[in-house]
Design a protein around this motif. Structure first.
Motif, PDB file in Angstrom:
ATOM      1  N   ARG A 126      -4.569   0.464 -13.231  1.00 55.87           N
ATOM      2  CA  ARG A 126      -3.567   1.456 -12.836  1.00 55.87           C
ATOM      3  C   ARG A 126      -3.650   2.688 -13.718  1.00 55.87           C
ATOM      4  O   ARG A 126      -3.491   3.828 -13.258  1.00 55.87           O
ATOM      5  CB  ARG A 126      -2.165   0.840 -12.934  1.00 55.87           C
ATOM      6  CG  ARG A 126      -1.924  -0.302 -11.942  1.00 55.87           C
ATOM      7  CD  ARG A 126      -1.970   0.158 -10.522  1.00 55.87           C
ATOM      8  NE  ARG A 126      -1.626  -0.909  -9.601  1.00 55.87           N
ATOM      9  CZ  ARG A 126      -1.610  -0.802  -8.303  1.00 55.87           C
ATOM     10  NH1 ARG A 126      -1.966   0.335  -7.733  1.00 55.87           N
ATOM     11  NH2 ARG A 126      -1.280  -1.820  -7.529  1.00 55.87           N
TER      12      ARG A 126
ATOM     13  N   GLU B  76      -6.587   4.784 -12.572  1.00 53.91           N
ATOM     14  CA  GLU B  76      -6.264   5.528 -11.358  1.00 53.91           C
ATOM     15  C   GLU B  76      -5.371   6.721 -11.660  1.00 53.91           C
ATOM     16  O   GLU B  76      -5.550   7.818 -11.097  1.00 53.91           O
ATOM     17  CB  GLU B  76      -5.564   4.606 -10.356  1.00 53.91           C
ATOM     18  CG  GLU B  76      -6.486   3.532  -9.767  1.00 53.91           C
ATOM     19  CD  GLU B  76      -5.740   2.667  -8.755  1.00 53.91           C
ATOM     20  OE1 GLU B  76      -4.557   2.966  -8.499  1.00 53.91           O
ATOM     21  OE2 GLU B  76      -6.350   1.730  -8.221  1.00 53.91           O
TER      22      GLU B  76
ATOM     23  N   ARG C 194       0.288  11.184  -4.086  1.00 57.98           N
ATOM     24  CA  ARG C 194      -0.498   9.998  -4.389  1.00 57.98           C
ATOM     25  C   ARG C 194      -0.317   9.583  -5.853  1.00 57.98           C
ATOM     26  O   ARG C 194      -0.178   8.385  -6.163  1.00 57.98           O
ATOM     27  CB  ARG C 194      -1.985  10.276  -4.111  1.00 57.98           C
ATOM     28  CG  ARG C 194      -2.913   9.128  -4.484  1.00 57.98           C
ATOM     29  CD  ARG C 194      -2.541   7.863  -3.769  1.00 57.98           C
ATOM     30  NE  ARG C 194      -3.445   6.768  -4.109  1.00 57.98           N
ATOM     31  CZ  ARG C 194      -3.193   5.497  -3.892  1.00 57.98           C
ATOM     32  NH1 ARG C 194      -2.043   5.132  -3.312  1.00 57.98           N
ATOM     33  NH2 ARG C 194      -4.058   4.568  -4.234  1.00 57.98           N
ATOM     34  N   ASN C 195      -0.272  10.570  -6.735  1.00 52.46           N
ATOM     35  CA  ASN C 195      -0.070  10.288  -8.153  1.00 52.46           C
ATOM     36  C   ASN C 195       1.298   9.633  -8.375  1.00 52.46           C
ATOM     37  O   ASN C 195       1.435   8.659  -9.125  1.00 52.46           O
ATOM     38  CB  ASN C 195      -0.171  11.588  -8.949  1.00 52.46           C
ATOM     39  CG  ASN C 195      -0.254  11.335 -10.445  1.00 52.46           C
ATOM     40  OD1 ASN C 195      -0.697  10.277 -10.861  1.00 52.46           O
ATOM     41  ND2 ASN C 195       0.165  12.291 -11.229  1.00 52.46           N
TER      42      ASN C 195
ATOM     43  N   ILE D 126       1.155   6.015  -7.133  1.00 51.49           N
ATOM     44  CA  ILE D 126       0.451   5.149  -8.082  1.00 51.49           C
ATOM     45  C   ILE D 126       1.344   4.834  -9.286  1.00 51.49           C
ATOM     46  O   ILE D 126       1.448   3.684  -9.725  1.00 51.49           O
ATOM     47  CB  ILE D 126      -0.865   5.819  -8.538  1.00 51.49           C
ATOM     48  CG1 ILE D 126      -1.855   5.889  -7.366  1.00 51.49           C
ATOM     49  CG2 ILE D 126      -1.477   5.056  -9.705  1.00 51.49           C
ATOM     50  CD1 ILE D 126      -3.104   6.658  -7.684  1.00 51.49           C
TER      51      ILE D 126
ATOM     52  N   GLN E 260       4.057   2.339  -8.221  1.00 55.13           N
ATOM     53  CA  GLN E 260       3.541   0.973  -8.106  1.00 55.13           C
ATOM     54  C   GLN E 260       3.278   0.370  -9.476  1.00 55.13           C
ATOM     55  O   GLN E 260       3.592  -0.806  -9.725  1.00 55.13           O
ATOM     56  CB  GLN E 260       2.257   0.974  -7.269  1.00 55.13           C
ATOM     57  CG  GLN E 260       2.473   1.330  -5.807  1.00 55.13           C
ATOM     58  CD  GLN E 260       1.175   1.397  -5.036  1.00 55.13           C
ATOM     59  OE1 GLN E 260       0.078   1.304  -5.620  1.00 55.13           O
ATOM     60  NE2 GLN E 260       1.257   1.576  -3.729  1.00 55.13           N
TER      61      GLN E 260
END
Length: 422
Positions: A89, A92, A206-207, A210, A213
């Motif tokens: 993670r 990413e 998207r950041n 991520i 999550q």
């Protein structure tokens, strides 16, 4: 039979059972021998029920003991998986942050080009306005000169003026073409800036996804670790504070941070989430260090029986659990620590004491052999002695104790805590 009934009649006198119906009455005589047979049958049935229940309980405890040695391995595997997921993670998030920074640089460059093109367009429009005014004046002057030349100078002067006007018209045409090209470039730059803005928003979304999550994953992962320490009677906050005191080193050169001035609101929100994730990951890592210091393993890895639990026994407090097996069964350290006692001590018989961190201590009594010395540092799972029957003992077994700050606690809470982490 009569003599036997007569002798039993002192304790079991003959009983009569009357069975009545609407029109008849029957009498059943229960002789002492019959009563003795009934009582014996009931006693045998009750004794068999107790025996079967005890056998089932012993089998259940034995099955639980065979599963316990795998608890520590499962704990380490779970922690490794959590750390691998955390690293993935984090990678990413770093990649998304790099793409976001690149997009911001491209947007900044395109906006700079757009401003330059707009400024150039304004200058060209101003120039074209001036040229248009000059051309209008020149055309008026040309008409006047042509009329005057036609009257005064003749055809040669008229040709010179016509050539000059053609040159001026060509320059004006080129200027108009450049203005049209500049407008086209400005439109293209504006469209590219809009596309980059959309891409930037997608990267930010998207950041944020991520980070959300990752935040949920690490938050959920800390809950069973909290339960581990609470189940053994320890305060998780005090444990974390103790570990951080021993792992608090910092240092190294610092370089100034630089951030883009665009998209500050989104960056601030993501930065807040990232910092919270880092805090939670540090908490998980601190928990992992603390768990490695607790005695969570099983002292007996071979087959054994639980013969006595923690609590009051025969009117006195039994401060550990008893695990019975053959003499010579290997005994292993349940956690990393230092041997503080190795010798004979009263009712314990041959005894080993191991001091662990976080105020915990383990004791191993009734040993037939001691394989460590005072001051020796041992690791979790290391062989330290063998099961025996020394001291006050009715048969070969291991008396295993766990103490926290000098107070005896139930060793099964530590063993079950390892299963909860798994």
């Amino acid at each position: 039979m009569d003599r036997l009934n007569a002798s039993l009649g002192k304790w079991l006198p003959e009983q009569r059972l009357f069975l009545r119906s609407d029109d008849t009455t029957r009498v059943l005589h229960l002789r002492p021998l019959t009563q003795l047979a009934g009582i014996s049958g009931i006693t045998l049935a009750f004794g068999w029920t107790l025996f079967a229940s005890s056998a089932l309980m012993i089998d259940a405890f034995g099955a639980e003991g065979t599963r316990a040695p795998a608890a520590q391995a499962g704990l380490e595997q779970r922690l490794d998986e959590l750390q691998a997921e955390r690293d993935a993670r984090a990678a990413e998030a770093l990649a998304a942050q790099a793409r976001f920074a690149t997009a911001l640089d491209q947007v900044s460059q395109m906006q700079t080009q757009l401003l330059a093109s707009e400024e150039k367009r304004r200058e060209m429009e101003a120039g074209l306005g001036a040229v248009r005014s000059t051309l209008t004046a020149a055309l008026a002057e040309r008409d006047a000169h042509q009329a005057q030349v036609a009257d005064d100078a003749g055809p040669d002067r008229s040709k010179e003026v016509t050539v000059a006007l053609d040159i001026l018209a060509e320059e004006l045409r080129q200027t108009a073409d450049q203005r049209a090209l500049a407008r086209q470039e400005a439109d293209e730059a504006r469209l590219a800036a809009q596309e980059l803005t959309v891409e930037r928003d997608q990267i930010l979304a998207r950041n944020d996804e991520i980070l959300t999550q990752l935040e949920d994953a690490v938050t959920i992962s800390t809950e069973p670790l909290d339960d581990v320490f609470r189940s053994v009677g320890m305060n998780p906050d005090e444990v974390l504070a103790t570990i951080r005191e021993g792992y608090s080193g910092q240092g190294g050169p610092l370089t100034p941070l630089s951030y883009s001035t665009r998209g500050n609101a989104a960056l601030s929100q993501n930065e807040t989430k990232a910092r919270q994730i880092i805090v939670t990951l540090d908490q998980m890592n601190t928990y992992r260090i603390a768990i490695e210091k607790l005695p969570l393993a099983m002292p007996v890895e071979q087959a054994f029986r639980y013969t006595s639990g923690f609590g009051r026994r025969w009117g006195r407090m039994h401060e550990g659990v008893d695990m019975a097996g053959p003499v010579g069964t290997p005994i292993h350290a349940t956690g990393d620590g230092v041997v503080t006692y190795a010798g004979r001590q009263g009712a314990y018989g041959n005894l080993i004491k191991i001091e662990h961190e976080l105020g915990t201590e383990t004791r191993y009594g009734h040993l037939s052999r001691i394989g460590v010395k005072v001051g020796q540092r041992v690791s979790q799972g290391e062989l330290i002695g063998a099961m025996g029957n020394t001291g006050r003992s009715t048969g070969p077994h291991l008396h295993y104790e766990v103490r926290m700050n000098g107070r005896a606690v139930d060793p099964m809470s530590f063993i079950k805590a390892a299963e909860n982490v798994q």
